[in-house]
Scaffold this active site. Structure first.
Site, PDB file in Angstrom:
ATOM      1  N   HIS A 299      10.472  -9.021   4.445  1.00 35.88           N
ATOM      2  CA  HIS A 299      10.103  -7.608   4.280  1.00 35.88           C
ATOM      3  C   HIS A 299      10.986  -6.738   5.179  1.00 35.88           C
ATOM      4  O   HIS A 299      11.407  -7.186   6.247  1.00 35.88           O
ATOM      5  CB  HIS A 299       8.622  -7.438   4.659  1.00 35.88           C
ATOM      6  CG  HIS A 299       8.019  -6.160   4.197  1.00 35.88           C
ATOM      7  ND1 HIS A 299       8.134  -4.990   4.911  1.00 35.88           N
ATOM      8  CD2 HIS A 299       7.303  -5.868   3.089  1.00 35.88           C
ATOM      9  CE1 HIS A 299       7.494  -4.026   4.253  1.00 35.88           C
ATOM     10  NE2 HIS A 299       6.991  -4.519   3.154  1.00 35.88           N
TER      11      HIS A 299
ATOM     12  N   TYR B 234       1.951   4.690   1.814  1.00 32.48           N
ATOM     13  CA  TYR B 234       1.887   5.133   3.209  1.00 32.48           C
ATOM     14  C   TYR B 234       0.572   5.881   3.427  1.00 32.48           C
ATOM     15  O   TYR B 234       0.134   6.647   2.560  1.00 32.48           O
ATOM     16  CB  TYR B 234       3.053   6.061   3.536  1.00 32.48           C
ATOM     17  CG  TYR B 234       4.421   5.411   3.460  1.00 32.48           C
ATOM     18  CD1 TYR B 234       4.739   4.295   4.239  1.00 32.48           C
ATOM     19  CD2 TYR B 234       5.410   5.925   2.627  1.00 32.48           C
ATOM     20  CE1 TYR B 234       6.003   3.712   4.187  1.00 32.48           C
ATOM     21  CE2 TYR B 234       6.675   5.355   2.571  1.00 32.48           C
ATOM     22  CZ  TYR B 234       6.962   4.241   3.349  1.00 32.48           C
ATOM     23  OH  TYR B 234       8.211   3.672   3.286  1.00 32.48           O
TER      24      TYR B 234
ATOM     25  N   PHE C 178       7.763   2.617  -0.836  1.00 34.87           N
ATOM     26  CA  PHE C 178       8.755   2.812   0.231  1.00 34.87           C
ATOM     27  C   PHE C 178       9.308   4.235   0.305  1.00 34.87           C
ATOM     28  O   PHE C 178      10.069   4.565   1.211  1.00 34.87           O
ATOM     29  CB  PHE C 178       9.926   1.815   0.108  1.00 34.87           C
ATOM     30  CG  PHE C 178       9.513   0.378   0.276  1.00 34.87           C
ATOM     31  CD1 PHE C 178       9.139  -0.116   1.520  1.00 34.87           C
ATOM     32  CD2 PHE C 178       9.474  -0.483  -0.809  1.00 34.87           C
ATOM     33  CE1 PHE C 178       8.745  -1.440   1.684  1.00 34.87           C
ATOM     34  CE2 PHE C 178       9.082  -1.810  -0.664  1.00 34.87           C
ATOM     35  CZ  PHE C 178       8.717  -2.286   0.593  1.00 34.87           C
TER      36      PHE C 178
ATOM     37  N   ASP D  11       0.842  -1.201   0.000  1.00 33.69           N
ATOM     38  CA  ASP D  11       0.000   0.000   0.000  1.00 33.69           C
ATOM     39  C   ASP D  11       0.875   1.249   0.000  1.00 33.69           C
ATOM     40  O   ASP D  11       1.998   1.195   0.494  1.00 33.69           O
ATOM     41  CB  ASP D  11      -0.800   0.072   1.307  1.00 33.69           C
ATOM     42  CG  ASP D  11      -2.163  -0.550   1.192  1.00 33.69           C
ATOM     43  OD1 ASP D  11      -2.445  -1.172   0.167  1.00 33.69           O
ATOM     44  OD2 ASP D  11      -2.942  -0.424   2.153  1.00 33.69           O
TER      45      ASP D  11
END
Length: 221
Positions: free
Chosen positions: A187, A67, A78, A65
Site C-alpha cells: 500500500h 478519507y 486516493f 475507505d
C-alpha cells in the site's frame, strides 16, 4: 441515499440495487447522513462511476475507505479536491509516478483527470462517518463493490487491476486472472511504503506498457 448512477452502470448493476442487502445499506447510509457528518457529500458517493463509464474502463484501482477528514473525500479513491493538502498515501503515489514515468509532482490531488481516461477509482466502502475510519464497513458496501469487480471481470477483458495492500489483494479474488492483468504491491501508506513495499513498483509504466501492447490509448498520469 438516492442511487444516482450513470446509465451504463445502472444497467450492469440493476440486480444489485434490487437485493435486500442494498435496501438495508441504503437505509443505513441515509440515517447516517441525516444524523452525523459523513463523507463524501451525497452527490459524490457514486462519483467513481460518474467519471468512468463501464464501457470506458481500462484500469481499476481499489481503495478501502473514503478519507474521513473535512473536505478531503470526493468519491474517488486516493483523490482529494483541489486546494486540499495531499494525504500521505497520495503523496507517495505521486512520488512513485514522478520516479516511474518522470512526471513532475502535481499541484492538484484531484484524480478525476485519471477517471476521465478510463481509470475506475473504486473504494471498497463508499461512505464514512467524519473522523471515524472504517465506521461504514460491514454494512453492505463490500458486497456491492465485490459485485462491481465481479461484473467487470465477467463482462470485460484485458482490464488492468492495480491492487495495493492486503485489503485490495483480497478483493482480487473476484478477478479472472486468465483474462485480465493484475499488478500487486504494498500500500502507498507511509507504514507500508517506508518498509519498502511501495516505492519502485513501477505500476504506472507497466500499466501503459500493457495498454500500448493492446493498442489502447495509454494513461496520462
Amino acid at each position: 441515499m438516492q442511487v444516482n448512477i450513470t446509465e451504463s452502470w445502472k444497467h450492469i448493476l440493476k440486480e444489485e440495487f434490487d437485493k435486500p442487502y442494498f435496501n438495508e445499506l441504503t437505509s443505513f447510509v441515509k440515517n447516517e447522513y441525516e444524523n452525523h457528518t459523513c463523507f463524501p457529500k451525497g452527490s459524490d458517493i457514486f462519483a467513481a462511476f460518474d467519471y468512468c463509464a463501464f464501457e470506458d474502463i481500462k484500469v481499476v484501482i481499489i481503495g478501502q475507505d473514503p478519507y474521513h477528514g473535512v473536505g478531503q473525500a470526493n468519491g474517488l479513491c486516493f483523490s482529494v479536491h483541489d486546494g486540499i493538502a495531499h494525504p500521505p498515501s497520495l503523496i507517495n503515489i505521486f512520488k512513485e509516478i514522478e520516479a516511474d514515468v518522470n512526471i513532475p509532482y502535481p499541484k492538484s490531488g484531484d484524480l478525476s483527470r485519471w477517471a476521465k481516461q478510463g481509470v475506475l477509482l473504486l473504494n471498497a466502502t463508499l461512505t464514512v462517518r467524519a473522523h471515524e475510519a472504517g465506521s461504514h464497513q460491514k454494512k453492505g458496501w463490500e458486497e456491492f463493490t465485490d459485485a462491481v469487480i465481479s461484473k467487470i471481470s465477467e463482462k470485460k477483458s484485458d482490464v488492468i487491476f492495480l491492487l495495493w495492500g492486503g485489503f485490495a489483494k483480497k478483493k482480487g479474488k473476484k478477478i479472472d486472472k486468465a483474462k485480465h492483468h493484475v499488478l500487486e504491491s504494498g500500500h502507498p501508506s507511509p507504514l507500508s511504503a517506508n518498509r519498502g513495499y511501495w516505492f519502485g513498483n513501477k505500476h504506472f509504466s507497466q500499466t501503459n506498457t500493457i495498454l500500448k501492447e493492446k493498442g489502447i490509448f495509454t494513461i496520462d498520469w
